[in-house]
Design an enzyme around this catalytic site. Structure first.
Site, short mmCIF file in Angstrom:
data_model
loop_
_atom_site.label_atom_id
_atom_site.label_comp_id
_atom_site.label_asym_id
_atom_site.label_seq_id
_atom_site.Cartn_x
_atom_site.Cartn_y
_atom_site.Cartn_z
NE ARG A 28 16.37 11.85 18.13
CZ ARG A 28 16.32 10.70 18.80
NH1 ARG A 28 15.22 10.00 18.80
NH2 ARG A 28 17.36 10.28 19.45
NE ARG A 32 11.03 6.30 16.07
CZ ARG A 32 11.59 5.87 17.20
NH1 ARG A 32 11.60 4.59 17.47
NH2 ARG A 32 12.11 6.72 18.05
NE ARG A 41 13.66 3.81 10.52
CZ ARG A 41 13.59 2.51 10.73
NH1 ARG A 41 13.55 1.67 9.73
NH2 ARG A 41 13.57 2.03 11.95
CG ASP A 77 21.80 8.59 15.96
OD1 ASP A 77 20.59 8.73 16.18
OD2 ASP A 77 22.62 8.30 16.86
CE1 TYR A 154 22.66 5.80 23.96
CE2 TYR A 154 23.41 8.07 23.91
CZ TYR A 154 22.39 7.15 24.03
OH TYR A 154 21.11 7.58 24.23
O1 CP3 Z 1 16.37 16.02 15.11
C1 CP3 Z 1 16.30 15.47 14.00
O2 CP3 Z 1 15.24 15.33 13.36
C2 CP3 Z 1 17.60 15.02 13.37
C3 CP3 Z 1 17.94 13.66 13.54
C4 CP3 Z 1 18.45 13.11 14.86
C5 CP3 Z 1 18.30 11.74 15.19
N1 CP3 Z 1 19.00 11.49 16.31
C6 CP3 Z 1 17.56 10.76 14.37
C7 CP3 Z 1 17.09 9.52 15.00
C8 CP3 Z 1 19.20 13.70 15.88
C9 CP3 Z 1 19.59 15.15 16.07
C10 CP3 Z 1 19.54 12.66 16.79
C11 CP3 Z 1 20.38 12.87 17.98
C12 CP3 Z 1 20.57 11.78 18.95
N2 CP3 Z 1 20.66 10.44 18.70
C13 CP3 Z 1 20.73 11.98 20.33
C14 CP3 Z 1 20.82 13.31 21.03
C15 CP3 Z 1 19.49 13.96 21.19
C16 CP3 Z 1 18.58 13.32 22.16
O3 CP3 Z 1 17.47 12.97 21.74
O4 CP3 Z 1 18.92 13.19 23.33
C17 CP3 Z 1 20.88 10.72 20.93
C18 CP3 Z 1 21.05 10.44 22.40
C19 CP3 Z 1 20.85 9.76 19.88
C20 CP3 Z 1 21.02 8.29 20.00
C21 CP3 Z 1 19.82 7.57 19.57
N3 CP3 Z 1 19.42 7.45 18.25
C22 CP3 Z 1 18.89 6.88 20.38
C23 CP3 Z 1 18.97 6.77 21.88
C24 CP3 Z 1 17.94 6.33 19.53
C25 CP3 Z 1 16.85 5.40 19.90
C26 CP3 Z 1 15.73 6.08 20.55
C27 CP3 Z 1 14.68 6.33 19.54
O5 CP3 Z 1 14.17 7.46 19.51
O6 CP3 Z 1 14.36 5.37 18.84
C28 CP3 Z 1 18.26 6.74 18.20
C29 CP3 Z 1 17.51 6.43 16.97
C30 CP3 Z 1 17.06 7.58 16.14
N4 CP3 Z 1 17.80 8.68 15.81
C31 CP3 Z 1 15.79 7.70 15.48
C32 CP3 Z 1 15.82 8.91 14.78
C33 CP3 Z 1 14.73 9.47 13.89
C34 CP3 Z 1 14.70 6.65 15.48
C35 CP3 Z 1 15.15 5.54 14.61
C36 CP3 Z 1 14.06 4.92 13.75
O7 CP3 Z 1 13.68 5.50 12.72
O8 CP3 Z 1 13.65 3.82 14.09
#
Ligand code: CP3
Length: 350
Positions: A28, A32, A41, A77, A154
């Site tokens: 990640r 943010r 964003r 994602d 999910y």
């Molecule tokens: O790593 C990186 O920088 C690449 C981008 C990336 C995102 N999601 C961007 C994201 C990657 C590799 C993921 C994987 C992902 N997404 C997983 C597996 C890894 C892990 O963390 O367990 C999962 C379970 C998801 C599903 C997901 N997406 C959730 C549960 C959430 C909400 C939680 C949160 O952090 O807000 C997201 C949203 C998400 N995916 C964000 C980002 C940068 C935040 C969204 C925003 O900008 O508001």
């Protein structure tokens, strides 16, 4: 297919070669905690960023410009797959992703439209091409997907959950149905990853975020089996595959024959135990507790060096957190972590 950059610190660490310092990237890393990400964003919602190749590329490169990480990861994602299959996806501020309707039975399953998946996800393909062009072979690009079990969780729960009530209910009451969904997701993920590799992704990471909620005796049947199938299907090409399962040493024990080139180690696992378990047969990635980055510099340094020391005089370690970085981590602490990994590991290798 774009080639090149098979000689980076990161890919050499995965291949267990001797290198001059430990490479670092952060799960990640685009997100943010970065002010430049938040600024972008403010103008575009999350899915718009994912679906606009220029924006996805920009966000992918933000942490690279700032910290010069040793690998970039595609900004996207894991949930773009269920969305492409027709499940409605929304990211709610503070409540995370919401998928509807829940795929809890055959009737809902039959509503999914898994056809033409790569065509529907061509925005990812385009983003990968654009990112590779902009990286210009300076560092490798990681493509990724969710594990079939994590995606199924999910899709069946419809939103983040504490108790995993629906997925477990389906698992225990209708395992054939769950396997049907997992089969479909496995085929889809393979097709999707091949598309990413074809477009230029040089390493693949599979996020098995929820495999660890399975009791150990169910892990193989509902998660590892499908992970192994994904790896087998990608083996013909020579793209290294990283498997990240969250759930401790028990899962690593079950994944050590998976064929993955590197296993991610979560922060709840003792890295020394993990190192001894794999015994130099393949590389490990991790595993700083993400919350250490809330701490003072002395704590960050101490905990970082503790991990680096475990791999002193050994090959095959990539530094990372034990799970994704949290959104309110101070950026200067990330910079301090990166500097510490570089300086300390360089001294250890000499
Ligand atoms: O790593 C990186 O920088 C690449 C981008 C990336 C995102 N999601 C961007 C994201 C990657 C590799 C993921 C994987 C992902 N997404 C997983 C597996 C890894 C892990 O963390 O367990 C999962 C379970 C998801 C599903 C997901 N997406 C959730 C549960 C959430 C909400 C939680 C949160 O952090 O807000 C997201 C949203 C998400 N995916 C964000 C980002 C940068 C935040 C969204 C925003 O900008 O508001």
């Amino acid at each position: 297919m774009l080639m090149g950059n098979n000689n980076s610190l990161f890919t050499n660490a995965i291949r267990m070669k001797k290198i001059e310092r430990t490479p670092i990237w952060i799960m990640r890393q685009a997100g943010r905690y970065l002010p430049e990400y938040r600024k972008l964003r403010d103008k575009y919602d999350f899915m718009t960023v994912c679906k606009t190749p220029e924006l996805a590329a920009e966000v992918t490169l933000q942490p690279i410009r700032r910290f010069e990480f040793d690998a970039a990861i595609l900004f996207s994602d894991i949930l773009v797959i269920p969305e492409a299959m027709g499940q409605h996806l929304e990211f709610l501020e503070d409540h995370g992703p919401q998928l509807s309707p829940k795929i809890i039975n055959e009737k809902e399953f039959r509503k999914l439209r898994p056809d033409n998946l790569t065509a529907k996800l061509s925005y990812v393909e385009e983003a990968v091409r654009l990112i590779r062009r902009e990286l210009n072979d300076k560092i490798p690009l990681i493509g990724f997907c969710g594990s079939p079990f994590t995606l199924a969780t999910y899709m069946i729960e419809g939103k983040p959950t504490r108790n995993f009530k629906f997925i477990k209910e389906v698992l225990y009451s209708n395992p054939q149905f769950l396997h049907e969904l997992l089969e479909l997701l496995t085929e889809s993920v393979v097709e999707y990853l091949k598309m990413q590799i074809e477009a230029g992704a040089q390493v693949i990471q599979v996020f098995d975020t929820w495999g660890g909620i399975l009791p150990p005796h169910q892990f193989h049947e509902f998660s590892a089996k499908y992970l192994i199938r994904i790896i087998e299907n990608l083996k013909a090409g020579r793209t290294p595959v990283i498997l990240f399962s969250k759930g401790g040493i028990k899962l690593l024990q079950q994944l050590k024959e998976s064929g993955a080139d590197m296993l991610g180690v979560d922060w709840m696992t003792d890295m020394k135990e993990a190192r001894d378990l794999v015994n130099g047969r393949f590389a490990l990635q991790g595993n700083l507790d993400p919350t250490v980055l809330y701490g003072h510099r002395e704590i960050i340094k101490k905990e970082t060096i503790r991990i680096l020391e475990i791999f002193r005089d050994r090959n095959g370690h990539v530094f990372n957190l034990g799970h994704g970085i949290l959104p309110d981590i101070p950026v200067e602490n990330v910079q301090y972590l990166v500097d510490t990994v570089r300086e300390s590991s360089y001294k250890m290798y000499k």
